[in-house]
Every structure is written in structure tokens, then in C-alpha cells.
Design an enzyme around this catalytic site. Structure first.
Site, PDB file in Angstrom:
ATOM      1  N   GLY A 207       0.882  -0.715  -0.055  1.00  0.00           N
ATOM      2  CA  GLY A 207       0.166   0.223   0.186  1.00  0.00           C
ATOM      3  C   GLY A 207       0.618   1.167   0.114  1.00  0.00           C
ATOM      4  N   ASN A 208      -0.150   2.429   0.229  1.00  0.00           N
ATOM      5  CA  ASN A 208       1.109   3.174   0.201  1.00  0.00           C
ATOM      6  C   ASN A 208       0.577   4.245   1.510  1.00  0.00           C
ATOM      7  OD1 ASN A 208      -0.961   5.747  -0.697  1.00  0.00           O
ATOM      8  ND2 ASN A 208      -0.409   3.967  -2.533  1.00  0.00           N
ATOM      9  N   TYR A 209       1.291   5.745   1.781  1.00  0.00           N
ATOM     10  CA  TYR A 209       0.970   5.971   3.259  1.00  0.00           C
ATOM     11  C   TYR A 209      -0.406   7.333   3.127  1.00  0.00           C
ATOM     12  CZ  TYR A 209       4.721   4.467   5.285  1.00  0.00           C
ATOM     13  OH  TYR A 209       5.451   4.151   6.058  1.00  0.00           O
ATOM     14  N   SER A 210      -1.038   7.425   1.393  1.00  0.00           N
ATOM     15  CA  SER A 210      -2.328   7.828   1.066  1.00  0.00           C
ATOM     16  C   SER A 210      -2.966   8.041   2.422  1.00  0.00           C
ATOM     17  CB  SER A 210      -2.430   8.109  -0.336  1.00  0.00           C
ATOM     18  OG  SER A 210      -4.261   8.609  -0.022  1.00  0.00           O
ATOM     19  N   ALA A 275      -4.369   7.730  -4.611  1.00  0.00           N
ATOM     20  CA  ALA A 275      -2.776   6.788  -5.189  1.00  0.00           C
ATOM     21  C   ALA A 275      -2.853   5.918  -5.288  1.00  0.00           C
ATOM     22  CB  ALA A 275      -1.747   7.524  -3.741  1.00  0.00           C
TER      23      ALA A 275
END
Ligand code: C5P
Length: 396
Positions: A207-210, A275
Site C-alpha cells: 500500500g502507500n501512506y495516502s 494514490a
């Protein structure tokens, strides 16, 4: 959230039945800031104390206070975003039509620059009288907005037309009328927000930090501007509670692809602020992967580029993308704008300390498809959403 939320509403009460109190309560419940003024005779029907308790503001009915001061009708009129005269008796109605100005309500009405609604309330024969009809017509001609009386039992015991519209009908009427004057009324805006999670096994993902903050603010602002909003969100703790926003929760890029394509055909504006993970594991393990070896390799495959696929099928939709870059920002953003067939792209630079994931602020540059550039100061994401939608409004 009601369009009346945070609006300043001046309720002017004339000498009709007590239900003005319910109207104050309903307006407050919708989130409005309500002040009440009355005609002197209105106090026979409902006490100022009741109305001031409900509205949490003093209620006034005289031009002059008892300390040699005066109740400034111009100040009331300038304060209000909307004025509503309810109940509006035959007498007040006729004075409004002929410009008489002998009480606080009438003087304030004549000073008002905001939209003025009026809800007549009287006995059925008075409501049918040709003079009343002429007065109502005159007021509508002057730009006031009529909330027609309803039929039912009247204070006199007679049954017929003349009863003030029910407070909840008045509020719905005002909400619909105000919504229809908003700049994005009748438009469908689709916004994507947040990250996507790409499963590795049942308990792990890429995943990502969005946080989703930027997209949620855009969705809320579009809703405040009157649009019908659908928000397609990856996993996010953000909320659009209280807004009439249709929220579709998705997890992976492929889920988001499906949802965005489903929403696209009848959309007027699409803002892709999510994102999206560019890659996903080729296979998702059906059981939790055990830590057997020192090294481990996960083979990744490319996710569909949702925005690019929308750009390929776009007809009349206004298509907006985001670019988050660390270097050579403008050049990369311009390439994306062309490649994805966008109307404009919102560029965030990771070099700006106010921009990026999890932050409450953002600093953007908007690049138009004609390659003109507009750079904005760092501001809260809510204010950035306003800037982005201003550009949308100009383009529509
Ligand atoms: O190419 P890049 O990922 O930098 O483009 C960013 C823009 O494209 C964003 O608006 C993002 O939401 C969108 N995007 C997408 N599908 C992807 C990757 C990015 O729609 N797979």
C-alpha cells in the site's frame, strides 16, 4: 449536510400562529445560525423568550430600545444570507408590497439585499381575496420567493388554503431552492481518494501512506457547491459524514478501476486524486506465507492506469488528475497531462514541505491542457479543494 449549514438566516415573524418556534428549531437543526425579529403583534402568538431560547440570540420587535438606543434594521439586513418572513400575515404582506415601513420587520425587509422568502399564513377567505393575490403577485414580481400556504385546518376552525406551510416543508423548500442556485447544481462529480491495497496474502498487502484527505475535501467542497457527488475511496479513516455524498469503498486498484468506470459515463467532472498502487503481486497466496527462507521474492505485475483508461474513452467529462513528483516536477506533470488526456493536472511536489501524504496542508500548481500554469500558496487541503473547484467552475 444541509445547504443551510452555517448560513445566517433572519426569521421575521408576524402575527400568525405559534409554529414559527418549530421553524427556528428546524433551521437550527439544519446547522443554520438563526436570528429572529418580530412585529409587535406577533408577541401575542409566540413569546420572544421562546424564540430567543431556541435561536440563542436576543429577539427584537421595536425600532427603539429602552436605553435610548435603536435596533438597527440595516445591520440585521446586512447580516443575513437569507431572510424568511414566516408567518407572513395579510397585513405584513400588503405593507411589504406597498413599501410601508412602520415596524422593525418591514424596515429590515426593505433593507434586505439577500434572497427573501415569505410564507403566507391567514384565513382561507383572506388568502383568496383579490387584494391578497395581487400583493403576493407583486412581491414575487419584486424578486421575493413565495412559499405557498397549504390546505388544512385553520386557526379559525375553518378548513382550506391559507395555513402556513409546515416548518419542515419550508426548510425543504429553502434547501431545494438554494441548492438550485449553486454553481454545480445538476452536475455529477466523481472523486477518487486514498490509497489502494494490493494483497500479498490474507494478512499482508502493498500500500502507500495516502490518507485520502485531499480527495475527501474535494468531494465535500463539490457537494457544498451543489453537485451530486460520488466518492470512490480506497482504505481511509477520513469521513464525509453529514454530506449527501455517495461513498463507494474499494480496496485494490482493480476494484477502483471497476467503480470508476461504472460511474464515468454520466459524470460531468472526474477528479482522480487517489494514490493508486502501480503494481500488485502476480498471485495472492491463499494462506499466510510462512517465513521459511532468508530471502523472499514477490513477483509484481502492473495495475491498470485508471486515469489513462478514462482519458481514452472520455467524451464530455472534465477529467482532472494529480501528479506527485520528487524531481523535474513540471516536465513529468506535463507528460502525464498529455498521456492521460486530461483537462488539467494538479501537481504536488515532494520538495514542498507543506505537500504530501498525511499532511493537512498542500501546495499545488495547476497545469492546464493548454500548458498554462497557475501556482498557489500553501494552504489547508480544504482551501486547496476550493482552488481546484474554482478552476473546474471556470472550465465548465
Ligand atoms: O502516472 P502517475 O501515477 O504519476 O499519475 C498520477 C495520476 O494518475 C493520479 O491522478 C492517479 O490517481 C492516477 N493513476 C491512476 N491509475 C494508476 C496510477 C495512477 O488512475 N494505476
Amino acid at each position: 449536510m444541509s445547504v443551510l449549514h452555517s448560513k445566517k438566516i433572519l426569521l421575521a415573524v408576524s402575527a400568525g400562529i405559534y409554529i414559527a418556534a418549530f421553524l427556528v428549531r428546524g433551521l437550527i437543526k439544519a446547522g443554520a445560525d438563526v436570528k429572529v425579529i418580530m412585529t409587535p403583534d406577533a408577541q401575542h402568538f409566540v413569546t420572544p423568550l421562546t424564540l430567543s431560547t431556541l435561536s440563542k440570540h436576543p429577539v427584537e420587535w421595536e425600532f427603539f430600545g429602552d436605553k435610548g438606543d435603536w435596533n438597527n434594521h440595516v445591520e440585521y439586513a446586512l447580516w443575513a444570507d437569507y431572510m424568511i418572513i414566516a408567518p407572513c400575515t395579510a397585513n405584513t404582506l400588503s405593507h411589504m408590497a406597498d413599501g410601508t415601513c412602520d415596524n422593525l420587520v418591514l424596515a429590515t425587509y426593505l433593507s434586505a439585499k439577500c434572497p427573501v422568502y415569505f410564507a403566507p399564513a391567514m384565513d382561507l377567505d383572506m388568502y383568496q381575496h383579490p387584494t391578497t393575490k395581487e400583493n403576493i403577485q407583486q412581491l414575487v414580481q419584486n424578486g421575493n420567493i413565495l412559499i405557498p400556504a397549504e390546505s388544512g385546518e385553520l386557526a379559525s376552525g375553518l378548513v382550506g388554503e391559507g395555513r402556513m406551510a409546515e416548518p419542515e416543508h419550508i426548510i425543504t423548500f429553502m434547501e431545494q431552492h438554494i441548492a438550485s442556485t449553486l454553481p454545480l447544481y445538476g452536475k455529477k462529480v466523481v472523486v477518487s481518494a486514498g490509497p489502494t491495497y494490493e494483497n500479498i496474502d490474507p494478512v499482508r498487502f502493498i500500500g502507500n501512506y495516502s490518507s485520502g484527505k485531499m480527495g475527501f475535501e474535494i468531494a465535500k467542497e463539490a457537494s457544498r457547491l451543489g453537485a451530486k457527488v460520488t466518492l470512490v475511496s480506497g482504505p481511509s479513516h477520513e469521513s464525509c459524514h453529514g454530506y449527501p455524498i455517495e461513498r463507494i469503498n474499494v480496496i485494490s486498484a482493480r476494484d477502483m478501476y471497476e467503480a470508476m468506470h461504472q460511474q464515468f459515463t454520466d459524470a460531468d467532472v472526474v477528479v482522480m486524486s487517489a494514490a493508486v498502487a502501480d503494481y500488485r503481486p502476480k498471485e495472492m497466496a491463499t494462506q499466510k506465507i510462512k517465513k521459511n527462507d532468508e530471502d523472499m521474492t514477490i513477483e509484481l505485475v502492473k495495475n491498470p492506469d485508471i486515469l489513462k483508461s478514462l482519458g481514452e474513452i472520455k467524451t464530455n467529462q472534465l477529467l482532472v488528475g494529480f501528479a506527485l513528483e520528487t524531481n523535474n516536477e513540471e516536465e513529468f506533470a506535463k507528460q502525464k497531462l498529455a498521456k492521460k488526456n486530461l483537462d488539467f493536472i494538479v501537481l504536488n511536489s515532494m520538495q514542498d514541505k507543506e505537500a504530501g501524504f498525511q499532511k493537512n496542508t498542500n501546495k499545488i500548481t495547476i497545469i492546464d491542457k493548454d500548458l498554462s500554469l497557475e501556482t498557489f500558496d500553501a494552504k489547508s487541503k480544504a482551501d486547496v479543494a476550493k482552488d481546484i473547484l474554482n478552476v473546474v467552475l471556470k472550465k465548465l
